[in-house]
Structure formats: C-alpha cells, structure tokens
Design an enzyme around this catalytic site. Structure first.
Site, short mmCIF file in Angstrom:
data_model
loop_
_atom_site.label_atom_id
_atom_site.label_comp_id
_atom_site.label_asym_id
_atom_site.label_seq_id
_atom_site.Cartn_x
_atom_site.Cartn_y
_atom_site.Cartn_z
N HIS A 1 2.95 -3.79 6.55
CA HIS A 1 2.00 -2.70 6.33
C HIS A 1 2.08 -1.72 7.49
CE1 HIS A 1 -0.32 -4.55 2.96
NE2 HIS A 1 0.21 -5.66 3.47
N HIS B 1 0.86 -1.19 0.00
CA HIS B 1 0.00 0.00 0.00
C HIS B 1 0.90 1.23 0.00
CE1 HIS B 1 -3.32 -2.66 1.88
NE2 HIS B 1 -3.52 -2.52 0.58
N GLU C 1 1.22 -5.19 10.66
CA GLU C 1 0.89 -3.77 10.70
C GLU C 1 1.87 -3.10 11.66
OE1 GLU C 1 -1.30 -2.14 8.93
OE2 GLU C 1 -2.59 -3.72 8.11
#
Length: 456
Positions: A329, A198, A404
């Site tokens: 991420h 991303h 994350e």
C-alpha cells in the site's frame, strides 16, 4: 543489419513500444472521457498534529462524523502522528476553524493538489534507457496487462500469466507466476505479492511490477541471488487487484480508493477492499457510511475481487506451502504484521517481527529509507477485515505483512514517477530477505493451523 535480439533486448524493445503507446494515450485517459475527470485546482493538503490524547480524540470525532468537506488522506491514530487532510480552496478556512484547537496545529503541505497530479501523469520521454522509461512513468491497466503477457512470452520457462479473478465491471484480474521448474518435481514453497488493493496508491502496482522484472531478469542473467529465489520458490505476483478502481483513477477521479461495486440502495459506489475480508469483519476501524473511504461493504466478501482472491489463496495453500503473503500500500513507510482488528498479537509475532526488521534494515541500507515496524493495530490503527489478518488468521500463512510504501507525506498518494525505480530497488532488497528466509520451507501443521482465535 541488426542481429538476433537477446531476451533482454526483446523485452526492452517491447517496453519501449508500450511506452510510446502510453505516451500517446495518457492525455486521452486524463482529458477525454465520457465524463470530465475531476480536477483539484487549488485544493490544499493540510497536515494536522495533535500532541495530546484528548486533542487526538477531538480530531477523531471530526473524522468519524464523515464530514465530506474533509478528505482524510491519513486518519487520526495516536498523538504526535501526522494527520493529512485534503480540502477544496473554498473549505480551507472552514477546515482550519474546525481543527485549530488548543494543542492542535495545522499547516499546509501542498498548495495545489492538481499540480502534483499533473506531475504524476507527465510522461518523461527524455530518459535514454527503455527500461527506465517504462518504469519512469505510472502505467495504466491495459499497459500493465500487456507487459505481463509479454513477460510470459519472452521468458516462458519461468513466467506464466493467468487470470486470477474477474472484477465487478467484468475486467480480467491478471497475475504472474514466476519460478523455475523443480528439477525433482517436488512442490516448492510460495510467496504471494499483492499490489493495487487501493486504487489511488499508484506506487504499489509500480513497485510490485518493478520487483517482478528484477526477479525475472536477474534469473535470466544467472544472478546467484535471483537464481536461488526462483529455483527454490514460486512467486505469485498480482500487480493490481482493484482493477475497476485503478482504471477510474486514470479516467475520472484520481484519488478514488475503493472498488466500483454498486449495491442497491447505497448512496455511493464501492467498498474498501481492505476492510472486506472475512476475519473479524467490521469489528473495528471501519465505516458503515457508504461514501466513506473505509466503508467495509454490506457484508464480508461482498466485493467480488476480494472474495475471488480469497478463494484462490485458499486453494493455493492446499496445493503448496505458502511461506509469506505481502500486501503493498501507500503511504507512510510502515511494515506491519497482523493483527489489525485488535491489539492482540499472533502466536508467532516475534518471528514475524524479526523478519520484518531484517527486511526493513535491508531497505535502509539502499537509500536510507526508514520504516516503522510492528502490528497493524499498534503501528497505524485498528482496521478489521484486512488481507494480512485473513491470510494469517484463517489460512495460516506464517509470515503476512501489510506494507505502506514511501513517502511519509510530502507527496502522499501523488508520489512523482521519478521515485518508482528507487522505491522498487530498495523494496526488492526486503523481498530478497523474505525470500531467502522462505527457501526450503515445507510447511508444518502448527504453521498451517489458524491461531487460537475465532473468526467473526
């Protein structure tokens, strides 16, 4: 007269030169582009807390409506978990009137998003160590590519750089292979580290790069841990998969998440590359609206970057035993196992969970950073078509994680550059735990076989 430079000194000199170049061009990328970059002056980041299931479902309906006045940084998941939403200054009253409801509270996390962006791109030239200077700032794609090439030139015995794919906009997607030659000629087990899926999650490529540097330099100075990890394993390290989106975040739209593909008939460009993998594609946690951040694409593997990486990984598991795949991420501090498409757990879930707990315990010992650990669907939300599901469910890689990175929301996607080195240092400890577990892994038929699940 200066004597001959060591490899470490040579690399630091290269990094210094690259950083000086970066200092002179960063404002060009932010200010002088074909189209004026998007600015977020006065934009607010609101944090929403829904304490009951019915309240969460209420917020979820707002999220599912695709209201373009609300930019959800963190999606509605479960009660008591925070939901972060960015709104334009003209929409704050609207957002509050829509969201404030019995059992739902709304407060402001960021008063001015543009100020946070300005802090992220500010080049700190006061650091007196070239190494810190390079990793004290977020680097653009050309800087990252140059850095990778220089690594392979300074450490050719253990580092090679190769193009793993080509993006929609025809940019090369480059990858590092790091590892010492096997003295016996035997095929070594492999670990794959992926960053930049991303594009707005800048801490992901920075962390992956920092860990690569530490592995390489540690081996060069004969650190026992690093020597064992590079003698016994091959490391494939891909800092930025979504290169088109990453460039777009520097040049035009800092908070862009998706790819930059432009399918005919779609209102908006791009698809979410982490909803585009061909394993239970589209069954949960995705949007069919082309402008949404979680738009899964028109079909599985519609995004060329994702398809090409999947092809490469398929070939890799046929060439050598791949022990682990990790996709980095941001943000929220979650360390997650498959599966995301549903709450079903993989056959070796307890093993994956145990190793993840060991890895996150190593992180906590450095700076006290705590991670939530569990499956994707249980920890965060259902999200079909993700990389960890595919690499485990289709390719049979035994240990697959979606991570994350920090923080938990004070800065969100705009984590200031002063955190790059601390996050890299603590995450490296987790990677060392994973690597040590993978030493000597030869693969086996059980691990190589996909679990008893059918692909969509």
């Amino acid at each position: 007269m200066r004597g001959r430079l060591t490899k470490k000194e040579k690399l630091l000199e290269i990094m210094w030169n690259l950083t000086v170049i970066f200092s002179s061009v960063i404002l060009y990328f932010v200010v002088i582009t074909d189209a004026e970059p998007a600015r977020y002056d006065g934009f607010k980041l609101l944090r929403v807390k829904a304490t009951h299931k019915t309240d969460m479902e209420f917020v979820r309906k707002i999220y599912d409506s695709g209201d373009e006045k609300l930019d959800f940084w963190r999606e509605p998941r479960t009660p008591d978990q925070m939901i972060d939403i960015m709104v334009a200054p003209s929409h704050e009253v609207y957002a509050r009137s829509l969201l404030e409801h019995d059992g739902i509270t709304v407060h402001k996390v960021m008063e001015d998003v543009q100020s946070a962006i300005d802090e992220q791109i500010e080049v700190n030239e006061e650091m007196d160590d070239e190494d810190q200077l390079f990793f004290g700032n977020y680097q653009n794609l050309s800087m990252i590519d140059d850095w990778m090439i220089q690594l392979s030139e300074v450490y050719p015995e253990i580092v090679s750089t190769f193009q793993i794919a080509t993006s929609y906009e025809k940019r090369p997607i480059n990858c590092l292979k790091v590892g010492a030659p096997s003295p016996t000629g035997d095929v070594k087990p492999a670990i794959f580290l992926l960053g930049g899926m991303h594009s707005r999650e800048w801490i992901s490529p920075a962390t992956v790069m920092y860990m690569a540097k530490e592995l390489i330099e540690g081996y060069a100075v004969e650190d026992d841990d690093m020597k064992a990890l590079l003698d016994g394993l091959d490391w494939y390290i891909l800092p930025v998969l979504n290169v088109d989106g990453y460039v777009f975040t520097f040049e035009s739209f800092r908070l862009w998440r998706k790819t930059r593909s432009k399918p005919k008939g779609n209102r908006c460009a791009g698809a979410d590359p982490n909803r585009n993998w061909d394993f239970h594609w589209g069954v949960s946690g995705v949007s069919t609206l082309t402008c949404d951040d979680t738009y899964a694409g028109p079909f599985a593997f519609s995004e060329t970057e994702v398809k090409q990486l999947a092809v490469y990984l398929t070939g890799l598991v046929e060439r050598q035993p791949v022990f682990a795949f990790m996709d980095f991420h941001a943000y929220s501090q979650y360390w997650m196992t498959p599966y995301g498409y549903d709450t079903v757990l993989p056959d070796n879930y307890e093993d994956q969970l145990s190793l993840a707990l060991d890895a996150t315990s190593a992180i906590e010992q450095i700076n006290g950073t705590k991670y939530d650990v569990g499956s994707i669907a249980d920890v965060i939300y259902k999200a079909a078509g993700n990389s960890a599901d595919y690499t485990h469910g289709v390719l049979g890689v035994p240990f697959c994680y979606a991570i994350e990175l920090p923080d938990t929301g004070d800065h969100g996607f705009l984590l200031p550059p002063r955190y790059i080195i601390p996050v890299g240092q603590e995450t490296l400890e987790a990677i060392k735990v994973i690597g040590q577990a993978g030493l000597g892994y030869l693969g086996n038929e059980t691990a190589k076989m996909a679990p008893s699940l059918t692909t969509a």
